[in-house]
Design an enzyme around this catalytic site. Structure first.
Site, PDB file in Angstrom:
ATOM      1  N   LYS A  34      59.254  86.575  27.021  1.00 30.43           N
ATOM      2  CA  LYS A  34      59.907  85.623  27.936  1.00 30.43           C
ATOM      3  C   LYS A  34      61.421  85.784  27.945  1.00 30.43           C
ATOM      4  CE  LYS A  34      56.092  82.744  28.915  1.00 30.43           C
ATOM      5  NZ  LYS A  34      55.279  81.610  28.565  1.00 30.43           N
ATOM      6  N   ARG A  43      49.814  83.686  22.321  1.00 31.48           N
ATOM      7  CA  ARG A  43      49.511  84.385  23.584  1.00 31.48           C
ATOM      8  C   ARG A  43      50.491  85.548  23.712  1.00 31.48           C
ATOM      9  NH1 ARG A  43      50.986  84.275  28.962  1.00 31.48           N
ATOM     10  NH2 ARG A  43      49.295  84.389  30.464  1.00 31.48           N
TER      11      ARG A  43
END
Ligand code: HH2
Length: 258
Positions: A203, A239
């Protein structure tokens, strides 16, 4: 949890797994590398994304789910009841809804009826605008209160509480500091009594932390560092796009910590 985005436009792997045969191969590889489940998604929720129709999402994910049936444990990353229903028929075990049952009134019933697992994620705003100006008085207590309320809602829809996991939604309407504070104070989320999912993988906050104010992704090394920290603070499901690197790092972290 390995990530397979069957999309042309996901923020870090857009296009990579858009071909069904490539997506199936990626999912099988992730399982071999040590993933417990693979999260298959047909819609990008990256900042500024617009969303796609249920028909388009189905066109993307159904061939992949058909190709994986019975071989790889699958989570379906969708907010749409029609997509979840078809994915569950094709063997998916978990529905990962980044809107936490707020966008499709039918989704709770579909999950309840099937007896599947459910991931409820926090998001402030919606993907198109969520990174414009995220604001909280206290991000951790607000995310915890939201997840507690959504958990009660899921149970009221007939989903078994034991089947629900919760996720603070790293990068979904949050600044770099909000994201790291959520990891630092993860005990306030584990206190809700459900397994916590963390998706920090690649991210942009990781790239921005490392000094690039315009980063749209983060490195694998930074992703692994954040995942190990989250694990140490009590996260149960990580994840990740780079499964092997995460499995190796988490195996070493577990040996050191337990
Ligand atoms: N992050 C993304 C998508 N789904 N689901 C959960 N539970 N937690 C997350 O942090 C999460 C998620 C965004 O990452 P990605 O799927 O790689 O990108 P895109 O939404 O652009 O497809």
């Amino acid at each position: 949890m390995g990530v397979v985005n069957v999309t042309p436009d996901s923020f870090s792997d857009g296009g990579v797994n858009f071909e069904p045969s490539t997506a199936v191969a990626s999912a099988r590889r992730m399982l071999a590398e040590g993933a417990a489940i693979v999260d298959v998604g047909g819609e990008s929720t990256r900042p500024e994304s617009e969303g796609v129709s249920a028909e388009e999402e189905l066109r993307r994910v159904v061939p992949v789910l058909e190709g994986l049936q019975g071989e790889v444990p699958v989570s379906i990353d969708t907010s749409k009841a029609a997509v979840a229903l078809r994915a569950l028929e094709l063997g998916a075990e978990l529905v990962n809804d980044v809107t936490a049952l707020r966008s499709d009134p039918e989704l709770g019933g579909v999950v309840a009826e099937s007896g599947a697992y459910l991931c409820l994620m926090h998001m402030q705003g919606e993907p198109r605008t969520m990174q414009a100006d995220p604001h909280y008085e206290d991000v951790v207590s607000e995310v915890a209160a939201f997840l507690e309320e959504r958990l009660a809602f899921a149970v009221s829809e007939g989903v078994s509480e034991e089947h629900v996991c919760i996720d603070p939604g790293i990068g979904f309407g949050k600044t770099v500091e909000h994201n790291f504070e959520l990891i630092r104070r993860l005990d306030e989320l584990t206190a809700l009594g459900r397994p916590v999912v963390i998706g920090f993988s690649r991210k942009r906050s990781l790239g921005r932390l490392l000094g690039d104010p315009d980063a749209t992704t983060g490195s694998v090394a930074a992703s692994v560092g954040a995942a190990v920290a989250a694990y140490e603070r009590g996260a149960t499901i990580l994840r990740a796009h780079d499964v092997l690197e995460h499995v190796e790092a988490l195996t070493a972290a577990r040996a050191a910590l337990t």
